[in-house]
Design an enzyme around this catalytic site. Structure first.
Site, PDB file in Angstrom:
ATOM      1  N   ASP A  96      15.065  12.418  17.505  1.00 26.01           N
ATOM      2  CA  ASP A  96      15.211  11.092  16.902  1.00 26.01           C
ATOM      3  C   ASP A  96      16.154  10.212  17.748  1.00 26.01           C
ATOM      4  O   ASP A  96      15.848   9.046  18.020  1.00 26.01           O
ATOM      5  CB  ASP A  96      15.750  11.241  15.469  1.00 26.01           C
ATOM      6  CG  ASP A  96      15.984   9.905  14.803  1.00 26.01           C
ATOM      7  OD1 ASP A  96      14.995   9.215  14.486  1.00 26.01           O
ATOM      8  OD2 ASP A  96      17.151   9.526  14.622  1.00 26.01           O
TER       9      ASP A  96
ATOM     10  N   LYS B 124      15.355   6.646  19.996  1.00 30.56           N
ATOM     11  CA  LYS B 124      16.141   5.406  19.903  1.00 30.56           C
ATOM     12  C   LYS B 124      16.719   5.004  21.262  1.00 30.56           C
ATOM     13  O   LYS B 124      16.694   3.829  21.636  1.00 30.56           O
ATOM     14  CB  LYS B 124      17.252   5.575  18.863  1.00 30.56           C
ATOM     15  CG  LYS B 124      16.706   5.750  17.443  1.00 30.56           C
ATOM     16  CD  LYS B 124      17.787   6.249  16.489  1.00 30.56           C
ATOM     17  CE  LYS B 124      17.257   6.412  15.075  1.00 30.56           C
ATOM     18  NZ  LYS B 124      18.168   7.182  14.206  1.00 30.56           N
TER      19      LYS B 124
ATOM     20  N   GLU C 272      15.200  12.867   8.802  1.00 28.96           N
ATOM     21  CA  GLU C 272      13.775  12.531   8.949  1.00 28.96           C
ATOM     22  C   GLU C 272      12.942  13.486   8.091  1.00 28.96           C
ATOM     23  O   GLU C 272      13.420  14.556   7.688  1.00 28.96           O
ATOM     24  CB  GLU C 272      13.347  12.681  10.410  1.00 28.96           C
ATOM     25  CG  GLU C 272      13.977  11.678  11.349  1.00 28.96           C
ATOM     26  CD  GLU C 272      13.646  10.243  10.977  1.00 28.96           C
ATOM     27  OE1 GLU C 272      12.471   9.885  10.899  1.00 28.96           O
ATOM     28  OE2 GLU C 272      14.587   9.468  10.745  1.00 28.96           O
TER      29      GLU C 272
ATOM     30  N   ALA D  45       0.856  -1.194   0.000  1.00 29.58           N
ATOM     31  CA  ALA D  45       0.000   0.000   0.000  1.00 29.58           C
ATOM     32  C   ALA D  45       0.886   1.237   0.000  1.00 29.58           C
ATOM     33  O   ALA D  45       1.870   1.302   0.749  1.00 29.58           O
ATOM     34  CB  ALA D  45      -0.895   0.017   1.238  1.00 29.58           C
TER      35      ALA D  45
END
Ligand code: NDP
Ligand code: HSE
Length: 440
Positions: A201, A205, A190, A43
């Protein structure tokens, strides 16, 4: 045995890499997994582009829910990103009894508790190797390879964009904005690059690694987050003169007071291997009581490096697909009933050492006043560097930079001392404070 069927939601940078690597290495992957793994339905919002990537034999739709509803699909890969539609789709896939693979660290760091609970209740796996440090198998290492250890700390360069920016600024003397544009062009950044440069980010993590290492829930909201936007070229240069490099580190540590969870620019001794990790490369150090310090290095972003991790998860799920849920590796390494409520300590309680840079009036007694305030606060000085006045040109010639390295002290104590130093009339600009870690 018939191949396991996979539905892919979102075929952009990582999705296309996943499709291509899976196809290219299908025989070896089948040999390892014990059966074929095929992406049979995709998709994407751009159906024509997606169809051109996967060819005519794979069904492409623009409605991700049609993939989830397909009863032939065993595993759903979510590579859309973000917390919006991706969250709804992951929860719907779980509810439909599908295993899920995702690279979406933002989603798991913020909503992981809800998602893992839903997956446990449904008896399906949610695998996320690609969410931390891209192609480096750090989740596998922490969750399985180091399972014998009481992990003490983890420190990592886990954002390629910011490491690329810091490396280029240091090596080529380039400006921040120029290098950020290049990182975006190369596909490291990003969709919203503020997540990279403001440390968000990396915090996503390190939040995931912290949960796995220490058996605590994922708690992104408790992380201290500071990015690289306020770093000056001068600090990179002074750090070098003192034998350090500045890296944006994600750090999580076990201490007597609880778990430290923080991301900020950090001075690291130049002789440490991790200080020499350059460009968009990632590296993670993990220290366990039995194994000592270990280091993992590799590409933390990019189409095929990230695909490598996504496919590793597909193979793991394929192998364990028919196993009893109790035999599988728990999502967060610890069994759900062994997750602890050890607190994440407030940043004000964190103990570390510091680099301070003060732009001061170049006159007698200034250094004595500054060091006197530190002494009164009980903060011990490790080294002092004063820049020669003639290195500063023009109207600033009557000013000088004083750089101070301190020994360990609590953040709250340093904050109080900084406020006092900043109030001195001879301190002419906001003081730069960068935390320092020896990583010994
Ligand atoms: P991309 O933006 O390249 O790809 C996302 C894809 O999802 C696009 O093709 C987009 O289509 C499609 N998409 C958006 N909305 C929908 C929707 N509702 N239904 C179906 N498809 C949709 O992102 P990346 O591949 O770079 O990143 C994917 C994930 O992997 C993110 O979570 C990211 O943080 C993570 N990640 C990325 C790494 C990297 O190196 N890029 C490394 C590690 C993790 P369209 O373009 O038409 O909007
Ligand atoms: N934007 C991220 C980085 C991609 O620069 O590391 C990998 O997660």
């Amino acid at each position: 045995m018939k191949p396991i069927q996979v539905g892919l939601l979102g075929i952009g940078t990582v999705g296309s890499g996943t499709f291509n690597v899976l196809k290219r290495n299908q025989q070896e992957i089948q040999g390892r997994a014990g059966r074929g793994i095929e992406i049979t339905m995709v998709a994407d919002l751009d159906v024509a582009r997606a169809q051109s990537v996967v060819g005519p034999d794979v069904k492409v739709v623009n409605d991700a829910r049609a993939v989830i509803a397909n009863p032939d699909i065993d595993i759903v890969i979510e590579l859309i990103g973000g917390y919006g539609i991706a969250k709804a789709l992951v929860l719907e896939a779980i509810a439909a009894g599908k295993h899920v693979v995702t690279a979406n660290k933002a989603l798991l760091a913020v909503h992981g508790t809800e998602i893992f609970a839903a997956a446990s209740a449904k008896g399906v796996m949610v695998a996320f190797e690609a969410a931390v440090a891209g192609g480096i198998p750090i989740i596998k290492a922490l969750r399985e390879g180091l399972t014998a250890n009481r992990i003490q700390w983890i420190a990592g360069i886990i954002n390629g964009t910011t490491n690329f920016i810091l490396s280029e600024m240091r090596d080529k003397g380039l400006d921040f904005d120029v290098v950020l544009k290049e990182a975006q062009r190369l596909g490291y950044a990003e969709a919203d690059p503020t997540f990279d440069i403001e440390g968000v980010d990396a915090a996503h993590k390190v939040t995931l690694m912290s949960a796995i290492a220490f058996g605590i829930p994922v708690q992104f909201d408790k992380a201290y987050v500071e990015g690289i936007t306020k770093l000056g070229a001068a600090d990179i240069k002074y750090a070098e003169q003192l034998g350090y490099r500045i890296k944006l580190l994600g750090i999580t540590k076990r201490t007597a007071a609880g778990i430290e969870l923080r991301v900020h620019p950090t001075l690291v001794p130049a002789k440490r291997l991790i200080a020499n990790v350059e460009g968009a490369m990632n590296a993670v150090m993990a220290h366990g009581d039995a194994v000592g310090t270990t280091l993992y290095y590799g590409k933390g972003a990019g189409s095929e490096p990230t695909a490598s991790a996504v496919i590793a998860d597909l193979v793991d799920i394929t192998r364990l697909h028919t196993a009893d849920a109790a035999q599988r590796v728990p999502h967060l390494a610890f069994q759900p009933d062994a997750i602890s409520n050890t607190p994440v300590v407030a940043m004000s309680e964190v103990v570390t050492s510091y680099y301070l840079r003060l732009r001061v009036a170049d006159e007698a007694g200034v250094l004595a006043k500054v060091t006197g305030l530190l002494a009164e606060a009980g903060i011990s000085i490790d080294a002092v560097l004063q820049r020669e006045a003639d290195e500063i040109s023009g109207e600033a010639a009557t000013q000088t930079d004083v750089i101070i390295l301190t020994h360990d002290c609590a953040e709250a104590k340093m904050n109080a001392a900084l406020a006092q130093m900043q109030a001195l009339p001879t301190v002419l600009q906001p003081i730069t404070r960068i935390r320092k870690e020896e990583l010994a």
